[in-house]
Write a protein that holds these residues in place. Structure first.
Motif, PDB file in Angstrom:
ATOM      1  N   ILE A  79       0.842  -1.199   0.000  1.00 11.06           N
ATOM      2  CA  ILE A  79       0.000   0.000   0.000  1.00 11.06           C
ATOM      3  C   ILE A  79       0.876   1.248   0.000  1.00 11.06           C
ATOM      4  CG2 ILE A  79      -1.656   1.358   1.336  1.00 11.06           C
ATOM      5  CD1 ILE A  79      -2.763  -1.280   2.365  1.00 11.06           C
ATOM      6  N   LEU A  80       0.589   2.123  -0.942  1.00 12.43           N
ATOM      7  CA  LEU A  80       1.264   3.416  -0.953  1.00 12.43           C
ATOM      8  C   LEU A  80       0.223   4.471  -0.580  1.00 12.43           C
ATOM      9  CD1 LEU A  80       3.611   5.298  -1.577  1.00 12.43           C
ATOM     10  CD2 LEU A  80       2.941   5.255  -3.972  1.00 12.43           C
ATOM     11  N   VAL A  81       0.424   5.106   0.570  1.00 10.11           N
ATOM     12  CA  VAL A  81      -0.532   6.096   1.039  1.00 10.11           C
ATOM     13  C   VAL A  81      -0.064   7.481   0.601  1.00 10.11           C
ATOM     14  CG1 VAL A  81      -1.507   7.162   3.093  1.00 10.11           C
ATOM     15  CG2 VAL A  81      -1.246   4.691   2.986  1.00 10.11           C
ATOM     16  N   LEU A  82      -1.003   8.221   0.018  1.00  9.88           N
ATOM     17  CA  LEU A  82      -0.713   9.599  -0.365  1.00  9.88           C
ATOM     18  C   LEU A  82      -1.483  10.519   0.568  1.00  9.88           C
ATOM     19  CD1 LEU A  82      -0.999   9.559  -4.242  1.00  9.88           C
ATOM     20  CD2 LEU A  82       1.055   9.441  -2.839  1.00  9.88           C
ATOM     21  N   SER A  83      -0.858  11.624   0.912  1.00 10.36           N
ATOM     22  CA  SER A  83      -1.557  12.522   1.826  1.00 10.36           C
ATOM     23  C   SER A  83      -1.177  13.959   1.532  1.00 10.36           C
ATOM     24  CB  SER A  83      -1.213  12.157   3.263  1.00 10.36           C
ATOM     25  OG  SER A  83      -1.728  13.138   4.121  1.00 10.36           O
ATOM     26  N   GLN A  84      -2.099  14.852   1.868  1.00  5.75           N
ATOM     27  CA  GLN A  84      -1.824  16.272   1.683  1.00  5.75           C
ATOM     28  C   GLN A  84      -0.813  16.748   2.726  1.00  5.75           C
ATOM     29  OE1 GLN A  84      -2.124  18.321  -1.024  1.00  5.75           O
ATOM     30  NE2 GLN A  84      -4.317  17.858  -0.988  1.00  5.75           N
ATOM     31  N   HIS A  85      -0.713  15.998   3.814  1.00  6.69           N
ATOM     32  CA  HIS A  85       0.241  16.357   4.873  1.00  6.69           C
ATOM     33  C   HIS A  85       0.779  15.058   5.445  1.00  6.69           C
ATOM     34  CE1 HIS A  85      -2.361  15.120   8.296  1.00  6.69           C
ATOM     35  NE2 HIS A  85      -3.239  15.172   7.324  1.00  6.69           N
ATOM     36  N   VAL A  86       1.925  15.114   6.062  1.00 10.77           N
ATOM     37  CA  VAL A  86       2.453  13.880   6.639  1.00 10.77           C
ATOM     38  C   VAL A  86       2.438  13.969   8.158  1.00 10.77           C
ATOM     39  CG1 VAL A  86       3.860  13.193   4.702  1.00 10.77           C
ATOM     40  CG2 VAL A  86       4.789  14.734   6.407  1.00 10.77           C
ATOM     41  N   GLU A  87       2.065  12.884   8.765  1.00 11.49           N
ATOM     42  CA  GLU A  87       1.905  12.842  10.208  1.00 11.49           C
ATOM     43  C   GLU A  87       2.619  11.594  10.702  1.00 11.49           C
ATOM     44  OE1 GLU A  87       1.232  14.507  13.330  1.00 11.49           O
ATOM     45  OE2 GLU A  87      -0.096  15.412  11.835  1.00 11.49           O
ATOM     46  N   GLN A  88       3.560  11.802  11.612  1.00 10.66           N
ATOM     47  CA  GLN A  88       4.321  10.660  12.134  1.00 10.66           C
ATOM     48  C   GLN A  88       3.433   9.543  12.639  1.00 10.66           C
ATOM     49  OE1 GLN A  88       7.459  10.484  14.876  1.00 10.66           O
ATOM     50  NE2 GLN A  88       7.898  12.640  14.538  1.00 10.66           N
ATOM     51  N   MET A  89       2.329   9.971  13.276  1.00 13.33           N
ATOM     52  CA  MET A  89       1.453   8.971  13.876  1.00 13.33           C
ATOM     53  C   MET A  89       0.948   7.976  12.827  1.00 13.33           C
ATOM     54  SD  MET A  89      -1.939   9.762  16.008  1.00 13.33           S
ATOM     55  CE  MET A  89      -1.123  10.204  17.512  1.00 13.33           C
ATOM     56  N   TYR A  90       0.577   8.517  11.646  1.00 20.31           N
ATOM     57  CA  TYR A  90       0.074   7.638  10.593  1.00 20.31           C
ATOM     58  C   TYR A  90       1.196   6.736  10.081  1.00 20.31           C
ATOM     59  CZ  TYR A  90      -3.739  11.057  10.471  1.00 20.31           C
ATOM     60  OH  TYR A  90      -4.774  11.898  10.803  1.00 20.31           O
ATOM     61  N   ALA A  91       2.394   7.303   9.968  1.00 19.59           N
ATOM     62  CA  ALA A  91       3.520   6.508   9.492  1.00 19.59           C
ATOM     63  C   ALA A  91       3.760   5.330  10.416  1.00 19.59           C
ATOM     64  CB  ALA A  91       4.765   7.388   9.415  1.00 19.59           C
ATOM     65  N   ARG A  92       3.684   5.602  11.714  1.00 20.72           N
ATOM     66  CA  ARG A  92       3.907   4.524  12.676  1.00 20.72           C
ATOM     67  C   ARG A  92       2.833   3.451  12.565  1.00 20.72           C
ATOM     68  NH1 ARG A  92       6.781   6.854  17.741  1.00 20.72           N
ATOM     69  NH2 ARG A  92       7.996   8.419  16.672  1.00 20.72           N
ATOM     70  N   GLU A  93       1.584   3.890  12.382  1.00 18.23           N
ATOM     71  CA  GLU A  93       0.495   2.907  12.280  1.00 18.23           C
ATOM     72  C   GLU A  93       0.692   2.025  11.057  1.00 18.23           C
ATOM     73  OE1 GLU A  93      -2.856   5.605  14.548  1.00 18.23           O
ATOM     74  OE2 GLU A  93      -3.069   5.210  12.396  1.00 18.23           O
ATOM     75  N   LEU A  94       1.131   2.673   9.966  1.00 15.94           N
ATOM     76  CA  LEU A  94       1.334   1.898   8.736  1.00 15.94           C
ATOM     77  C   LEU A  94       2.461   0.884   8.903  1.00 15.94           C
ATOM     78  CD1 LEU A  94       0.923   4.749   6.134  1.00 15.94           C
ATOM     79  CD2 LEU A  94      -0.385   2.631   6.166  1.00 15.94           C
ATOM     80  N   LEU A  95       3.507   1.298   9.589  1.00 19.63           N
ATOM     81  CA  LEU A  95       4.677   0.444   9.706  1.00 19.63           C
ATOM     82  C   LEU A  95       4.532  -0.596  10.808  1.00 19.63           C
ATOM     83  CD1 LEU A  95       7.371   3.199   9.327  1.00 19.63           C
ATOM     84  CD2 LEU A  95       6.988   1.299   7.748  1.00 19.63           C
ATOM     85  N   ALA A  96       3.425  -0.460  11.574  1.00 20.93           N
ATOM     86  CA  ALA A  96       3.321  -1.245  12.811  1.00 20.93           C
ATOM     87  C   ALA A  96       3.492  -2.742  12.586  1.00 20.93           C
ATOM     88  CB  ALA A  96       1.994  -0.959  13.479  1.00 20.93           C
ATOM     89  N   ASP A  97       2.944  -3.297  11.495  1.00 23.83           N
ATOM     90  CA  ASP A  97       3.015  -4.759  11.376  1.00 23.83           C
ATOM     91  C   ASP A  97       4.384  -5.240  10.871  1.00 23.83           C
ATOM     92  OD1 ASP A  97       2.933  -4.133   8.737  1.00 23.83           O
ATOM     93  OD2 ASP A  97       1.057  -5.173   8.274  1.00 23.83           O
ATOM     94  N   GLY A  98       5.205  -4.285  10.437  1.00 24.09           N
ATOM     95  CA  GLY A  98       6.598  -4.615  10.142  1.00 24.09           C
ATOM     96  C   GLY A  98       6.831  -5.567   8.986  1.00 24.09           C
ATOM     97  N   THR A  99       5.844  -5.711   8.082  1.00 24.37           N
ATOM     98  CA  THR A  99       6.052  -6.669   6.997  1.00 24.37           C
ATOM     99  C   THR A  99       6.453  -5.994   5.686  1.00 24.37           C
ATOM    100  OG1 THR A  99       3.681  -6.604   6.609  1.00 24.37           O
ATOM    101  CG2 THR A  99       4.522  -8.463   7.868  1.00 24.37           C
ATOM    102  N   GLY A 100       6.574  -4.674   5.696  1.00 23.90           N
ATOM    103  CA  GLY A 100       7.038  -4.017   4.480  1.00 23.90           C
ATOM    104  C   GLY A 100       5.931  -3.831   3.456  1.00 23.90           C
TER     105      GLY A 100
END
Lengths: 214, 432
Positions: A79-100
């Motif tokens: 999944i490639l998420v596009l956003s008008q702004h970047v938020e660390q919190m979202y990045a962490r949630e995306l990376l949480a499962d650690g499978t790349g």
């Protein structure tokens, strides 16, 4: 490469479709809301999903949520998420499962078509693509941590590029150094951060990000 | 009543204390006479001008006595708010200032109500002696019952006590019983008398509905003008940022594209270079717009609400921030926004001025109030009166009836409490 695209702005959606097709991708479905996205992901099982964070009907983080749900149903779905702004919190949630197979970029990144397509390919291949803004934030918010303080300026630059998802070659190019030097810096970083070395570029970035997230 | 004594011992202690307070009230009542007469005298003297000199001092004394009685009333479980109009802020040191102060005193209805209270208190306040009198009477009865009636009885007539003429042992016994009844009465009547007295105090010394509304209106008009100022400044900032930033960049982007158009046929390589430059300009314009949007309404606040927005603030800060947020759901937009920007500013302060390393943000809802506490381990000494950002936060919160409380001793740690009523839509008329 088959892509499912979710973007609610018509012009931007058409633009991205054109861009993807110009680089030989097949857009299996292009939707404009979260509900349709879930259905399209289940139906087409694409090689990569490109998703806007904020989608109708709620205009909150509908896209992000739909993407994360789909990923639970189809583990490893890139999944490639596009956003008008970047938020660390979202990045962490995306990376949480650690499978790349995760990317999180500003929408502006589509302006540089080659870099954008490169990011799409990297994510589809199971790698990561993090926006430099996210990486920069991660670095500043952890700059007081002891192990990071031990890095030299150049090593820090290399770490940032690693976190963005660059390969050794790309790092060497961006910093105009030889590939050998880049590899050298990387192994130094691993030693200083006490991370076990690995040849797998994706694992390497995840390890770095996991460390930064800690 | 604040505490309900359950044990006899507690009741006894309470009754004793009430007796003392009662005596104090009654003494105050005697003082009332003096104050009333003096104040009235000087107010009359105001008519010929001389009274103005003494009026502010007298008023201060009167208000002090009234405040004491308000405290006594609060002790009996009848809280009484001060009804006075706020003192005019800038008062000249000369005769003009003095006259303004007198005008402020004389035009405040509370001054006149105070005066009326002084007059009535001369009589009503004597009720404060009731518990003491009861205690004394009970003591007298018990003394008589102990056998003291014999030396005290005058000329074999016996001594009259509560309708009993004490001239023999059985009568003394009866008097003893009656004294016990009086003593019990003392135990229970004391608090009651004080309570009645407290209602009397509230009747005259408490704010009337009119003065409550007046102080509420004053508070509202002050905070409204503050809110309007803030809003106007914000709009100016946005206008300036758009005008000098994104708008200018878009114009230059247009110019660049025009130049590319002209170059196309002559120098393709140069045209391509200029196109790349134009793309950089557009990225920059986007970045500026994004920052602007973030300054108006942070996307994470819109998307996730206050709890996650506060956590995100913590994540983005270079400080070591822990955020413990427990909210029942989404709060009204203005509340979320106010708290978000306040906390954001506090984090900036902690980083820039306090030299802190660790910050703790705690937010929770209680009694329809959103409470937020921001603690840092910095060097302390934060002061809202120093014209810092803290005063700005306080002004912003005030327009929502919110409170900013700073506890920042030199050397730290700094603890800042924010309180905002959550239910903004409900009509609120009580003064706060």
């Amino acid at each position: 490469m088959r892509v499912v695209l979710a973007e609610d702005l018509f012009l931007l959606r058409q633009g991205i479709i054109q861009l993807l097709e110009a680089y030989g991708c097949v857009v299996a479905a292009a939707v404009d809301n979260g509900t349709d996205l879930a259905a399209a992901l289940a139906e087409h099982r694409p090689d990569v999903a490109i998703v806007d964070v904020r989608l109708p009907p709620t205009f909150t983080t509908e896209g992000l949520q739909a993407a994360l749900r789909a990923r639970r149903e189809q583990p490893g779905l890139p999944i490639l998420v596009l956003s008008q702004h970047v938020e660390q919190m979202y990045a962490r949630e995306l990376l949480a499962d650690g499978t790349g197979g995760i990317g999180y970029l500003l929408k502006d990144s589509v302006l540089d078509d080659e870099q954008f397509i490169d990011a799409v390919r990297r994510v589809a291949a199971g790698g990561t693509a993090m926006d430099p803004v996210v990486v920069a934030q991660l670095m500043t918010s952890h700059s007081r941590d002891e192990p990071l303080a031990a890095l030299t300026g150049r090593e820090r630059e290399v770490l940032e590029l690693m976190a963005e998802g660059c390969s050794n070659t790309a790092i060497a190019q961006r910093l105009t150094i030889t590939e050998g030097a880049a590899a050298n810096h990387i192994s130094n970083i691993f030693t200083k951060l006490t991370l076990p070395p690995s040849s797998d570029s994706n694992r390497r970035v995840l390890a770095v990000l996991a460390y930064l997230n800690a | 009543m604040k505490t309900v004594p359950v044990t006899w011992r507690g009741r006894l202690g309470r009754a004793t204390l009430d007796t003392l307070v009662g005596v104090a009230i009654a003494t105050g009542a005697l003082l009332s006479v003096v104050l009333f007469v003096t104040t009235a005298y000087f107010i009359v003297l105001c008519l010929i001008g001389i009274g103005f000199l003494a009026l502010p001092y007298l008023t201060r004394a009167v208000r002090r006595l009234c405040d004491l009685n308000r405290r006594v009333a609060a002790r009996s479980g009848v809280p009484v708010e001060r009804p006075y109009r706020p003192e005019p802020e800038e008062i000249e040191k000369d005769i003009v200032g003095w006259m303004r102060r007198c005008k402020w005193i004389l035009t405040d209805p509370a001054t006149w109500r105070d005066l009326l209270w002084l007059l009535l208190n001369c009589v009503v306040g004597l009720a404060g002696f009731v518990p003491a009198a009861l205690l004394y009477y009970a003591g007298e009865g018990l003394f008589l019952a102990c056998g003291l009636w014999r030396p005290l009885a005058d000329g074999g007539q016996g001594r009259w006590y509560a309708s009993v003429t004490v001239e023999s042992w059985p009568a003394a016994f009866a008097a003893g019983l009656l004294a016990l009844v009086v003593l019990t009465g003392w135990l229970f009547l004391g608090p009651l008398v004080l309570k009645w007295y407290a209602y009397f105090v509230r009747f005259l010394l408490g704010p009337t509905r009119g003065s409550q509304l007046a102080s509420r209106v004053q508070h509202l008009s002050e905070t409204r003008s503050g809110a309007l100022d803030i809003q106007a400044a914000e709009l100016r900032r946005i206008e300036r940022d758009l005008h000098d930033g994104a708008q200018a960049r878009l114009v230059s982007l247009g110019l660049q594209l025009g130049a590319v158009d002209r170059k196309m046929n002559q120098d393709l390589e140069e045209a391509r270079r200029m196109l790349r430059q134009a793309r950089t300009s557009s990225v920059q314009a986007l970045r500026e717009l994004r920052d602007l949007v973030h300054g108006i309404h942070p996307p994470v606040l819109a998307e996730r609400g206050l709890a996650d927005a506060l956590r995100a603030l913590g994540l983005a800060s270079p400080l070591d921030v822990t955020a413990v947020v427990d909210l029942p759901g989404r709060l009204p937009d203005p509340v979320e926004s106010a708290v978000y920007f306040a906390v954001s500013e506090l984090l900036t302060n902690a980083l820039k001025h306090a030299d802190a390393r660790r910050v703790e943000i705690v937010a929770w809802c209680e009694d329809d109030t959103l409470r937020t506490r921001v603690t840092d381990d910095g060097r302390g000494g934060a002061d809202a009166s120093a014209g810092s950002g803290l005063a700005g936060i306080r002004r912003r919160l005030a327009s929502f009836d919110g409170i900013l409380e700073i506890n920042s001793p030199p050397g730290g740690p700094t603890v800042i409490n924010l309180e905002l009523p959550c239910a903004l839509s409900s009509p609120k008329t009580s003064s706060s």
